[in-house]
Every structure is written in C-alpha cells, then in structure tokens.
Design a protein around this motif. Structure first.
Motif, short mmCIF file in Angstrom:
data_model
loop_
_atom_site.label_atom_id
_atom_site.label_comp_id
_atom_site.label_asym_id
_atom_site.label_seq_id
_atom_site.Cartn_x
_atom_site.Cartn_y
_atom_site.Cartn_z
N THR A 85 0.86 -1.18 0.00
CA THR A 85 0.00 0.00 0.00
C THR A 85 0.90 1.23 0.00
O THR A 85 2.12 1.13 0.11
CB THR A 85 -0.91 0.00 1.25
N THR A 89 -0.60 4.67 5.01
CA THR A 89 -1.34 3.66 5.79
C THR A 89 -0.57 3.34 7.07
O THR A 89 -1.15 3.31 8.16
CB THR A 89 -1.53 2.38 4.94
N ASN A 111 -5.43 -7.20 -2.29
CA ASN A 111 -5.96 -6.69 -1.03
C ASN A 111 -5.56 -7.58 0.14
O ASN A 111 -5.22 -8.75 -0.03
CB ASN A 111 -7.49 -6.59 -1.11
N VAL A 131 -6.98 -1.78 3.40
CA VAL A 131 -6.85 -0.86 2.26
C VAL A 131 -7.62 -1.45 1.08
O VAL A 131 -7.43 -2.63 0.74
CB VAL A 131 -5.37 -0.67 1.86
N HIS A 132 -8.49 -0.66 0.49
CA HIS A 132 -9.21 -1.10 -0.72
C HIS A 132 -8.34 -0.67 -1.90
O HIS A 132 -8.52 0.42 -2.47
CB HIS A 132 -10.60 -0.48 -0.77
N LEU A 133 -7.39 -1.53 -2.24
CA LEU A 133 -6.30 -1.10 -3.12
C LEU A 133 -6.70 -1.03 -4.59
O LEU A 133 -7.41 -1.92 -5.09
CB LEU A 133 -5.11 -2.04 -2.95
N ASP A 157 -9.09 2.14 4.68
CA ASP A 157 -8.36 3.14 3.89
C ASP A 157 -8.92 3.08 2.46
O ASP A 157 -8.55 2.22 1.67
CB ASP A 157 -6.86 2.83 3.93
N GLN A 160 -8.22 5.09 -2.48
CA GLN A 160 -8.25 4.76 -3.90
C GLN A 160 -9.60 4.18 -4.33
O GLN A 160 -9.71 3.63 -5.42
CB GLN A 160 -7.14 3.72 -4.20
N TYR A 314 3.41 0.60 -8.63
CA TYR A 314 2.78 0.77 -7.31
C TYR A 314 2.68 -0.61 -6.71
O TYR A 314 1.89 -1.41 -7.19
CB TYR A 314 1.41 1.40 -7.41
N TYR A 315 3.60 -0.99 -5.78
CA TYR A 315 4.54 -0.16 -5.08
C TYR A 315 5.91 -0.81 -5.18
O TYR A 315 6.01 -2.04 -4.99
CB TYR A 315 4.11 0.00 -3.63
N THR A 338 3.25 -10.37 -1.13
CA THR A 338 3.52 -8.94 -1.30
C THR A 338 4.78 -8.73 -2.14
O THR A 338 4.81 -7.89 -3.05
CB THR A 338 3.71 -8.29 0.09
#
Ligand SMILES: Cc1ncc(COP(=O)(O)O)c(C=O)c1O
Length: 371
Positions: A85, A89, A111, A131-133, A157, A160, A314-315, A338
């Motif tokens: 994220t 965050t 997510n 986070v709703h990425l 979060d 986005q 990203y990211y 990740t």
C-alpha cells in the motif's frame, strides 16, 4: 504517440467553466476556512457513500491519523495493516503511537488477506487498517467478524476506492458502511481529486464523527475551547468547492474507467504474456489503477518509457521493507505474496479521457516487448 500515465489537463478541459465559477464564488465571499461548501460536500459524500456521517479533513493521511488517534495507543500496541500500500497507511499507525504489524495480501486482488489478519492478532492488537487497493474493495464480510471477535477498530483506507462497491448478502456495500470508519483522499490524482490536498472520514457512529470533527479543529467544537489536543486538519473551502463540482461527474468518470479497463482486458486477451488485473466477482471496481503483472517488468517499464508511454510501479518497496521500519525486523521473504507483487506489477494509463488511439499505443508498446 505520447500517452501520459494520468492527464488531469484533459479532465480539467471538460469542466473548466463550471469549476472556475465555483472557485470564483469562494474567492468573492472570502470564507476560505470552513465555508459552507465544506459541510455541503460532507453531506453529499456521506449520501454518495451510504453513511450518515462524513467529516472533511486536510488529507487522506490525516483521515487515517485522526481515527487511530481516538484509540489512545500505548507503546507496544499493535495495528495490523497490509504492507502492499501507500506509505500513509503505516505512517498514520506509527504517528499515533502504534506499532504496525504488516500482513500479506491476496495474490489475485492485491488486497489484505483475511486469514493473515487472523493469524497476526495478539493480545496487543488494537485495530486493523484495511486498504481497498487500486479501486476494488477488500472482503469486508470476512474481515468484520474477525474484528468483532477480538473487539478491534477497523479503519477502511479508501483513498483509492471512492464509489467502489461490493455485493454482500445480496446488497451493494460501499467503503465506510461496514468498518468503524472509512477514509478518503482527494489528492489530485485520485478518482475524485481536488486542486491540492484534502480528505474525509466516513462513519455510522455519531459519537465518533463528533470526536473526529473536534480533533480536526484543535480538539474543540467551540472556538478557543479545547476538550483535548487536536490538530489543524480542516478541509479547505476552495478544495470543497472544486470537489462539489467534480463529485457530480464521478459516476460517469468511474464508468468510463471501467469501459477503458474492459477494452484493455479485451486487447490483452491476445497476449498471454500479460496478466490483466482480476476483479473479485463480488466487486464493482473503479479502476483507480489498472495494474498488470508481467515477466521482466523493469525492462518493460524502460521500453514503454522510451516510447513516451507513462506507466508506474505501485509499489516498488512494500512497507515492511522500508528503512524506517527496519527495527520491526521484517526481511525479504517475510511476506512472499507482497514481494511477488512488488516484483511483477505495472500500472498502465487509465482515466476517462484516455483515447482509443492512446490505449492502442500502450497495448502495442507492450506487444512489441513481449513478442
Ligand atoms: C492507499 C492510500 N492511503 C492513503 C493515502 C494518503 O492520502 P493523501 O495523499 O491525501 O494524504 C493515499 C494517497 O496518496 C493512498 O493511496
């Protein structure tokens, strides 16, 4: 053909007169701080997101910070968050006195993985930041029962994900509806972006909304009277005026992004080297980003840049590997899903004003490389 990653100039051209009139009206009235546009935007965004309370603040970062601040975190208190994220965050967790506990993500949606949340809970856990990425929602129907079992605050979060929806038990749900609090960012590049910084907090909880409204105003509802020490974190009236104009266009813009995404999906069907983003069947995506996975990603990035095609990673360095969190003891290998995402993702131009010809140039540029 030049294809920018994002073209805010093209968007502005479509609403120039409307937005300039709204800004001029604020300028003529000179009420730059907490003018009527702020409360009006709060009302409209609350209705848009199906929540009773919305509280504007200075940024999406502060929208995370203020709710976490209400927990009164003590040294050693833990807040679970994904590592894949934007930095804010975890910055908000650290800056409110908590220790971020980073967990892995779902390989399909990027997510946070609910099973990883459950496994990371300890007696010191106080909250979960979901986070709703990239514009699609995390599975709140799986996360909320975990939080309820352990008595944890859930901060969504949604920087986005304004307007993103998820069908839960046959009903469309939006961010802020199910968590303790949902947050928005109005950073200019967001689907609803201002002419500078801005943010908002969404909640069903009237008492929490009242507390957040105080915290953004130095901790007092009445000027010069302070029940607690808060922040100067107001949403600027000028930003609210810009955002009110843009909010009226948001559904159309989000639909146009979906149409662009569907066109990319169709074009990439002919290229097995490209793995397009996958949408969880329960979700309606708003495509803040259109993020593919591809082999030799860094070489493709260089290839596209050389052809004037904007794209971005990203990211590039997930939060558990950031130097400022080295003391937390994570290593490469700690969060394999990740890290695989970090190595393979590439976000492509996606915005309502992107033309077919520009999109074709992106797809052709990728096809030249993968051939
Ligand atoms: C996932 C996420 N969280 C938080 C933020 C912070 O928002 P802001 O830049 O408005 O402070 C952003 C955006 O920048 C974001 O993408």
């Amino acid at each position: 053909m030049k294809v920018p990653l994002l073209d805010l100039v093209a968007q502005h051209a479509t609403i120039r007169d409307e937005v300039q009139a709204a800004v001029q009206s604020v300028v003529d009235r000179q009420q730059f701080i907490m003018g009527p546009e702020v409360a009006e935007l709060e009302r409209r965004v609350a209705a848009y997101q199906h929540v009773p309370h919305a509280v504007g603040c200075a940024s999406g970062t502060d929208a995370l910070l203020l709710p976490l601040r209400t927990l009164g975190l003590q040294p050693g208190d833990e807040v679970i968050a994904p590592a894949f994220t934007f930095f804010a965050t975890a910055g908000a967790i650290h800056n409110t006195g908590g220790t971020p506990v980073f967990v892995d993500i779902d390989p399909v949606t990027f997510n946070i993985d609910p099973a990883a949340i459950e496994a990371a809970i300890t007696p010191r856990t106080r909250a979960i930041v979901v986070v709703h990425l990239f514009g699609q929602m995390a599975p709140m129907e799986r996360i909320m029962p975990i939080a309820a079992r352990h008595g944890l605050m859930v901060v969504e979060d949604g920087a986005q994900a304004i307007g993103a929806r998820r069908k839960i038990d046959g009903q469309w749900r939006l961010l802020g509806e199910l968590g303790t609090v949902g947050t928005l960012s109005f950073f200019p590049s967001k689907n609803l972006g201002g002419w500078g910084d801005g943010g908002m907090m969404l909640t069903n909880d009237a008492a929490l909304a009242e507390r957040l409204a105080k915290l953004r105003l130095h901790g007092g509802a009445r000027q010069y009277h302070h029940e607690e020490v808060g922040y100067n974190s107001r949403l600027d009236t000028l930003q609210a005026a810009v955002l009110l104009v843009k909010l009226a266009h948001l559904d159309r813009w989000n639909a146009a992004r979906r149409a662009r995404a569907a066109r990319y999906d169709a074009l990439f069907a002919a290229n097995p080297a490209v793995c397009p983003p996958k949408v969880d069947p329960a979700n309606e995506h708003i495509y803040h980003q259109y993020t593919i996975r591809v082999e030799r990603r860094d070489d493709l990035l260089a290839h596209l840049k050389a052809r004037d095609v904007g794209c971005a990673i990203y990211y590039p360095l997930p939060l558990h590997l950031q130097p400022c969190f080295a003391h937390l003891g994570y290593r490469r290998g700690s969060l394999p899903v990740t890290e695989a995402a970090m190595d393979g993702v590439l976000s492509l131009p996606i915005y309502p004003e992107l033309t077919d010809a520009q999109q074709d140039a992106v797809v052709q540029g990728i096809a030249e490389f993968t051939a």
